[in-house]
Design a protein around this motif. Structure first.
Motif, PDB file in Angstrom:
ATOM      1  N   ARG A 298      -9.075   1.268   3.860  1.00  0.00           N
ATOM      2  CA  ARG A 298      -7.682   1.532   4.221  1.00  0.00           C
ATOM      3  C   ARG A 298      -7.600   1.997   5.666  1.00  0.00           C
ATOM      4  O   ARG A 298      -8.524   2.605   6.193  1.00  0.00           O
ATOM      5  CB  ARG A 298      -7.091   2.608   3.301  1.00  0.00           C
TER       6      ARG A 298
ATOM      7  N   CYS B  36       0.831  13.850   4.610  1.00  0.00           N
ATOM      8  CA  CYS B  36       1.960  12.984   4.293  1.00  0.00           C
ATOM      9  C   CYS B  36       3.213  13.581   4.921  1.00  0.00           C
ATOM     10  O   CYS B  36       3.420  14.794   4.867  1.00  0.00           O
ATOM     11  CB  CYS B  36       2.128  12.853   2.789  1.00  0.00           C
TER      12      CYS B  36
ATOM     13  N   PHE C 252       0.837  -1.192   0.000  1.00  0.00           N
ATOM     14  CA  PHE C 252       0.000   0.000   0.000  1.00  0.00           C
ATOM     15  C   PHE C 252       0.873   1.243   0.000  1.00  0.00           C
ATOM     16  O   PHE C 252       1.853   1.329   0.723  1.00  0.00           O
ATOM     17  CB  PHE C 252      -0.894   0.039   1.249  1.00  0.00           C
ATOM     18  N   GLU C 253       0.506   2.183  -0.819  1.00  0.00           N
ATOM     19  CA  GLU C 253       1.141   3.491  -0.796  1.00  0.00           C
ATOM     20  C   GLU C 253       0.396   4.327   0.239  1.00  0.00           C
ATOM     21  O   GLU C 253      -0.772   4.061   0.530  1.00  0.00           O
ATOM     22  CB  GLU C 253       1.041   4.150  -2.174  1.00  0.00           C
ATOM     23  N   PRO C 254       1.024   5.353   0.802  1.00  0.00           N
ATOM     24  CA  PRO C 254       0.310   6.218   1.750  1.00  0.00           C
ATOM     25  C   PRO C 254      -0.903   6.854   1.079  1.00  0.00           C
ATOM     26  O   PRO C 254      -0.917   7.073  -0.139  1.00  0.00           O
ATOM     27  CB  PRO C 254       1.343   7.282   2.113  1.00  0.00           C
TER      28      PRO C 254
ATOM     29  N   TYR D  55     -10.686   5.183  -1.092  1.00  0.00           N
ATOM     30  CA  TYR D  55      -9.768   4.538  -0.154  1.00  0.00           C
ATOM     31  C   TYR D  55     -10.492   3.794   0.959  1.00  0.00           C
ATOM     32  O   TYR D  55      -9.895   3.454   1.978  1.00  0.00           O
ATOM     33  CB  TYR D  55      -8.794   5.576   0.399  1.00  0.00           C
TER      34      TYR D  55
ATOM     35  N   THR E 213       5.056   8.610   4.942  1.00  0.00           N
ATOM     36  CA  THR E 213       4.014   7.937   5.721  1.00  0.00           C
ATOM     37  C   THR E 213       2.866   8.909   5.965  1.00  0.00           C
ATOM     38  O   THR E 213       3.001  10.111   5.748  1.00  0.00           O
ATOM     39  CB  THR E 213       4.543   7.441   7.084  1.00  0.00           C
ATOM     40  N   ASN E 214       1.749   8.373   6.436  1.00  0.00           N
ATOM     41  CA  ASN E 214       0.600   9.210   6.777  1.00  0.00           C
ATOM     42  C   ASN E 214       0.643   9.598   8.242  1.00  0.00           C
ATOM     43  O   ASN E 214       1.128   8.860   9.085  1.00  0.00           O
ATOM     44  CB  ASN E 214      -0.710   8.471   6.505  1.00  0.00           C
TER      45      ASN E 214
ATOM     46  N   GLU F 211      11.141   7.421   4.116  1.00  0.00           N
ATOM     47  CA  GLU F 211       9.889   6.917   3.560  1.00  0.00           C
ATOM     48  C   GLU F 211       8.750   7.912   3.846  1.00  0.00           C
ATOM     49  O   GLU F 211       8.726   8.547   4.888  1.00  0.00           O
ATOM     50  CB  GLU F 211       9.600   5.582   4.256  1.00  0.00           C
TER      51      GLU F 211
ATOM     52  N   LYS G  95       7.531  12.801   5.700  1.00  0.00           N
ATOM     53  CA  LYS G  95       8.727  12.014   5.422  1.00  0.00           C
ATOM     54  C   LYS G  95       9.350  11.580   6.742  1.00  0.00           C
ATOM     55  O   LYS G  95       9.603  12.398   7.623  1.00  0.00           O
ATOM     56  CB  LYS G  95       9.727  12.856   4.624  1.00  0.00           C
TER      57      LYS G  95
END
Length: 153
Positions: A60, A112, A18-20, A57, A122-123, A120, A114
């Motif tokens: 998720r 979002c 899964f992508e953020p 989404y 992330t949320n 990476e 970093k």
């Protein structure tokens, strides 16, 4: 070693990471809460799991940590303010247990961020609002939450 006799990868679709979630506002419910010790062992935080219940989404998850017990009084003040925002958003102003916050729709603001350690993306949940804040978006009633995701089961 583990016995994988009988497994055939040709018959199973491979897992896709899964992508953020994109930054934005999402209609969600809290599905799990758990108090956990901090890494240093000098406090604890409430970890909340949010399940997006509407839109592209839907299904998720996003997580948030509320640092309720910490030697730093400012961290506790921020955490208590965040918990207050969550409680007001779901309409439970004096919960005795975090379970009382489960499965009640609210709007979460996701951004979002970093990660410093890995770089990476992330949320992070950065805001909480009443469900009405999602005006104009299709919404799902709390009664539509599957029974296995309810607190009372």
């Amino acid at each position: 070693m583990a016995n994988l006799n009988g497994f055939d990868a040709r018959t199973v679709d491979p897992a896709v990471p899964f992508e953020p979630l994109p930054a934005g506002k999402y209609l969600a419910v809290i599905t799990e809460t758990e108090m956990k010790a901090t890494k240093r062992g000098d406090g604890s935080f409430l970890e909340l799991t949010f399940d997006v219940i509407d839109g592209e989404y839907r299904g998720r998850n996003v997580w948030s940590r509320v640092n309720l017990d910490n030697p730093n009084p400012l961290a506790v003040k921020i955490a208590r303010g965040e918990l207050s925002a969550i409680c007001r958003a779901v309409g439970v102003l004096t919960p005795k247990d975090s379970c009382e916050l489960h499965n009640l729709p609210l709007v979460i603001t996701v951004k979002c961020k970093k990660r410093d350690d890995t770089g990476e993306i992330t949320n992070e949940v950065s805001g909480y609002a009443k469900r009405e804040a999602a005006a104009g978006q299709p919404q799902q009633a709390a009664d539509d939450v599957p029974p296995w995701k309810r607190c009372d089961n």
